[in-house]
Design a protein around this motif. Structure first.
Motif, PDB file in Angstrom:
ATOM      1  N   GLU A   6     -26.368  -7.448   7.221  1.00 26.88           N
ATOM      2  CA  GLU A   6     -26.239  -7.862   8.591  1.00 26.88           C
ATOM      3  C   GLU A   6     -27.414  -7.286   9.337  1.00 26.88           C
ATOM      4  O   GLU A   6     -27.808  -6.078   8.898  1.00 26.88           O
ATOM      5  CB  GLU A   6     -24.948  -7.434   9.115  1.00 26.88           C
ATOM      6  CG  GLU A   6     -23.669  -7.838   8.526  1.00 26.88           C
ATOM      7  CD  GLU A   6     -22.532  -6.744   8.124  1.00 26.88           C
ATOM      8  OE1 GLU A   6     -21.649  -7.017   8.192  1.00 26.88           O
ATOM      9  OE2 GLU A   6     -23.240  -5.620   7.954  1.00 26.88           O
ATOM     10  N   CYS A  22     -26.234 -12.351   9.291  1.00 25.21           N
ATOM     11  CA  CYS A  22     -25.929 -11.868   8.085  1.00 25.21           C
ATOM     12  C   CYS A  22     -26.279 -12.785   7.003  1.00 25.21           C
ATOM     13  O   CYS A  22     -26.099 -14.016   6.876  1.00 25.21           O
ATOM     14  CB  CYS A  22     -24.196 -11.928   8.104  1.00 25.21           C
ATOM     15  SG  CYS A  22     -23.734 -11.381   6.521  1.00 25.21           S
ATOM     16  N   TRP A  36     -17.028 -13.467  10.549  1.00 23.80           N
ATOM     17  CA  TRP A  36     -17.464 -12.140  11.381  1.00 23.80           C
ATOM     18  C   TRP A  36     -15.927 -11.515  11.675  1.00 23.80           C
ATOM     19  O   TRP A  36     -15.080 -12.102  12.237  1.00 23.80           O
ATOM     20  CB  TRP A  36     -18.193 -12.259  12.559  1.00 23.80           C
ATOM     21  CG  TRP A  36     -19.760 -12.547  12.021  1.00 23.80           C
ATOM     22  CD1 TRP A  36     -20.065 -14.013  12.317  1.00 23.80           C
ATOM     23  CD2 TRP A  36     -20.759 -11.741  11.883  1.00 23.80           C
ATOM     24  NE1 TRP A  36     -21.436 -13.940  11.763  1.00 23.80           N
ATOM     25  CE2 TRP A  36     -21.775 -12.542  11.649  1.00 23.80           C
ATOM     26  CE3 TRP A  36     -20.682 -10.535  11.687  1.00 23.80           C
ATOM     27  CZ2 TRP A  36     -23.159 -12.101  11.380  1.00 23.80           C
ATOM     28  CZ3 TRP A  36     -21.982  -9.900  11.437  1.00 23.80           C
ATOM     29  CH2 TRP A  36     -23.016 -10.732  11.134  1.00 23.80           C
ATOM     30  N   TYR A  37     -15.930 -10.185  11.175  1.00 22.79           N
ATOM     31  CA  TYR A  37     -14.738  -9.429  11.857  1.00 22.79           C
ATOM     32  C   TYR A  37     -15.200  -8.412  12.386  1.00 22.79           C
ATOM     33  O   TYR A  37     -16.390  -8.073  12.253  1.00 22.79           O
ATOM     34  CB  TYR A  37     -13.914  -8.919  10.447  1.00 22.79           C
ATOM     35  CG  TYR A  37     -13.104 -10.159   9.857  1.00 22.79           C
ATOM     36  CD1 TYR A  37     -13.701 -10.932   9.288  1.00 22.79           C
ATOM     37  CD2 TYR A  37     -11.847 -10.009   9.853  1.00 22.79           C
ATOM     38  CE1 TYR A  37     -13.123 -12.274   8.240  1.00 22.79           C
ATOM     39  CE2 TYR A  37     -10.963 -11.064   8.893  1.00 22.79           C
ATOM     40  CZ  TYR A  37     -11.669 -12.062   8.485  1.00 22.79           C
ATOM     41  OH  TYR A  37     -11.165 -12.990   7.792  1.00 22.79           O
ATOM     42  N   ARG A  45      -8.945  -4.260  10.958  1.00 25.37           N
ATOM     43  CA  ARG A  45      -9.990  -5.169  10.951  1.00 25.37           C
ATOM     44  C   ARG A  45      -9.478  -6.539  11.292  1.00 25.37           C
ATOM     45  O   ARG A  45      -8.428  -6.958  10.957  1.00 25.37           O
ATOM     46  CB  ARG A  45     -10.760  -5.271   9.536  1.00 25.37           C
ATOM     47  CG  ARG A  45     -12.049  -5.753   9.748  1.00 25.37           C
ATOM     48  CD  ARG A  45     -12.901  -5.781   8.352  1.00 25.37           C
ATOM     49  NE  ARG A  45     -13.201  -4.434   8.281  1.00 25.37           N
ATOM     50  CZ  ARG A  45     -14.026  -4.020   7.148  1.00 25.37           C
ATOM     51  NH1 ARG A  45     -14.271  -4.913   6.350  1.00 25.37           N
ATOM     52  NH2 ARG A  45     -14.178  -2.824   7.115  1.00 25.37           N
ATOM     53  N   TYR A  94     -18.204  -6.800  10.970  1.00 22.73           N
ATOM     54  CA  TYR A  94     -18.475  -6.781   9.424  1.00 22.73           C
ATOM     55  C   TYR A  94     -18.744  -8.383   9.349  1.00 22.73           C
ATOM     56  O   TYR A  94     -17.795  -9.248   9.536  1.00 22.73           O
ATOM     57  CB  TYR A  94     -17.444  -6.321   8.835  1.00 22.73           C
ATOM     58  CG  TYR A  94     -17.327  -4.944   8.936  1.00 22.73           C
ATOM     59  CD1 TYR A  94     -16.624  -4.270   9.929  1.00 22.73           C
ATOM     60  CD2 TYR A  94     -17.842  -4.192   8.024  1.00 22.73           C
ATOM     61  CE1 TYR A  94     -16.450  -2.912  10.051  1.00 22.73           C
ATOM     62  CE2 TYR A  94     -17.730  -2.562   7.947  1.00 22.73           C
ATOM     63  CZ  TYR A  94     -16.957  -2.102   9.312  1.00 22.73           C
ATOM     64  OH  TYR A  94     -17.004  -0.830   9.285  1.00 22.73           O
ATOM     65  N   CYS A  95     -19.539  -8.658   8.504  1.00 26.32           N
ATOM     66  CA  CYS A  95     -19.742  -9.956   7.722  1.00 26.32           C
ATOM     67  C   CYS A  95     -18.972 -10.074   6.570  1.00 26.32           C
ATOM     68  O   CYS A  95     -18.709  -9.215   5.834  1.00 26.32           O
ATOM     69  CB  CYS A  95     -21.339 -10.364   7.501  1.00 26.32           C
ATOM     70  SG  CYS A  95     -21.706 -11.781   6.856  1.00 26.32           S
ATOM     71  N   HIS A  96     -18.380 -11.505   6.412  1.00 25.14           N
ATOM     72  CA  HIS A  96     -17.304 -11.721   5.277  1.00 25.14           C
ATOM     73  C   HIS A  96     -17.659 -12.963   4.964  1.00 25.14           C
ATOM     74  O   HIS A  96     -18.067 -13.931   5.485  1.00 25.14           O
ATOM     75  CB  HIS A  96     -15.940 -11.596   5.743  1.00 25.14           C
ATOM     76  CG  HIS A  96     -15.031 -12.088   4.765  1.00 25.14           C
ATOM     77  ND1 HIS A  96     -14.427 -13.431   4.611  1.00 25.14           N
ATOM     78  CD2 HIS A  96     -14.331 -11.511   3.750  1.00 25.14           C
ATOM     79  CE1 HIS A  96     -13.439 -13.351   3.707  1.00 25.14           C
ATOM     80  NE2 HIS A  96     -13.621 -12.227   3.212  1.00 25.14           N
ATOM     81  N   GLU A 109     -14.320 -12.689  -2.424  1.00 25.74           N
ATOM     82  CA  GLU A 109     -14.999 -12.318  -1.139  1.00 25.74           C
ATOM     83  C   GLU A 109     -15.721 -11.132  -1.217  1.00 25.74           C
ATOM     84  O   GLU A 109     -15.698 -10.294  -2.008  1.00 25.74           O
ATOM     85  CB  GLU A 109     -13.434 -12.308  -0.258  1.00 25.74           C
ATOM     86  CG  GLU A 109     -12.732 -10.947  -0.567  1.00 25.74           C
ATOM     87  CD  GLU A 109     -11.733 -10.570   0.446  1.00 25.74           C
ATOM     88  OE1 GLU A 109     -10.722  -9.799   0.192  1.00 25.74           O
ATOM     89  OE2 GLU A 109     -11.748 -11.582   1.408  1.00 25.74           O
ATOM     90  N   TYR A 110     -16.733 -11.102  -0.343  1.00 23.50           N
ATOM     91  CA  TYR A 110     -17.494 -10.099  -0.219  1.00 23.50           C
ATOM     92  C   TYR A 110     -17.807  -9.842   1.365  1.00 23.50           C
ATOM     93  O   TYR A 110     -17.485 -10.618   2.247  1.00 23.50           O
ATOM     94  CB  TYR A 110     -19.089 -10.640  -0.407  1.00 23.50           C
ATOM     95  CG  TYR A 110     -19.163 -10.867  -1.895  1.00 23.50           C
ATOM     96  CD1 TYR A 110     -18.812 -11.965  -2.745  1.00 23.50           C
ATOM     97  CD2 TYR A 110     -19.728  -9.570  -2.886  1.00 23.50           C
ATOM     98  CE1 TYR A 110     -18.883 -12.408  -3.921  1.00 23.50           C
ATOM     99  CE2 TYR A 110     -19.690 -10.146  -4.222  1.00 23.50           C
ATOM    100  CZ  TYR A 110     -19.320 -11.337  -4.761  1.00 23.50           C
ATOM    101  OH  TYR A 110     -19.520 -11.763  -6.179  1.00 23.50           O
ATOM    102  N   TRP A 111     -18.306  -8.324   1.319  1.00 24.71           N
ATOM    103  CA  TRP A 111     -18.111  -7.868   3.108  1.00 24.71           C
ATOM    104  C   TRP A 111     -19.574  -7.239   3.064  1.00 24.71           C
ATOM    105  O   TRP A 111     -20.141  -6.624   2.116  1.00 24.71           O
ATOM    106  CB  TRP A 111     -17.150  -6.743   3.283  1.00 24.71           C
ATOM    107  CG  TRP A 111     -15.765  -7.441   3.275  1.00 24.71           C
ATOM    108  CD1 TRP A 111     -14.785  -7.274   2.043  1.00 24.71           C
ATOM    109  CD2 TRP A 111     -15.162  -7.876   4.216  1.00 24.71           C
ATOM    110  NE1 TRP A 111     -13.754  -8.093   2.587  1.00 24.71           N
ATOM    111  CE2 TRP A 111     -13.814  -8.274   3.873  1.00 24.71           C
ATOM    112  CE3 TRP A 111     -15.574  -7.862   5.600  1.00 24.71           C
ATOM    113  CZ2 TRP A 111     -12.991  -8.601   4.615  1.00 24.71           C
ATOM    114  CZ3 TRP A 111     -14.527  -8.435   6.580  1.00 24.71           C
ATOM    115  CH2 TRP A 111     -13.282  -8.578   6.214  1.00 24.71           C
ATOM    116  N   GLY A 114     -21.610  -3.434   7.618  1.00 30.86           N
ATOM    117  CA  GLY A 114     -21.239  -3.382   9.155  1.00 30.86           C
ATOM    118  C   GLY A 114     -22.314  -3.094  10.007  1.00 30.86           C
ATOM    119  O   GLY A 114     -23.210  -2.700   9.576  1.00 30.86           O
TER     120      GLY A 114
END
Length: 121
Positions: A6, A22, A36-37, A45, A94-96, A109-111, A114
């Motif tokens: 990000e 991201c 985005w979270y 979150r 956070y990008c997801h 899933e990937y994160w 932040g």
């Protein structure tokens, strides 16, 4: 290995704008949802915005009309344009993403790590 990196967070005055980016990198066959979270210390979150591979979008009620999510599939990148920012938008963002690494594997899933957004009043 897949990474979400990000950028674009920072400090802005209320009413201002920021654009988060991201980029997903690594061994990637396909990306489904990207989103985005955000999370404040001590809180859960929460979803801010999500976009599908077909460009359908969904937003949290608190950001509708102010934030816009978009993606560039050629660059495996998702963006969050944030306008009319308010102090209550201050959080870590956070990008997801749901990513399929090969044609033989399912989506995982990937994160991202932040990025901090601070809106001063």
């Amino acid at each position: 290995q897949v990474q979400l990196v990000e950028s674009g967070g920072g400090l802005v005055q209320a009413g201002g704008s920021l654009r988060l980016s991201c980029a997903a990198s690594g061994s990637i066959f396909s990306i489904n949802f990207m989103g985005w979270y955000r999370q404040a210390p001590g809180k859960q979150r929460e979803l801010v915005a999500v976009i599908t591979s077909g460009d359908s979008t969904n937003y949290a009620d608190s950001v509708k009309g102010r934030f816009t999510i978009s993606r560039d599939n050629a660059k495996n990148t998702v963006y969050l344009q944030m306008n009319s920012l308010k102090p209550e938008d201050t959080d870590d963002y956070y990008c997801h993403a749901l990513i399929q690494r090969t044609v033989w594997t399912g989506y995982v899933e990937y994160w991202g790590q932040g990025t901090q957004v601070t809106v001063s009043s």
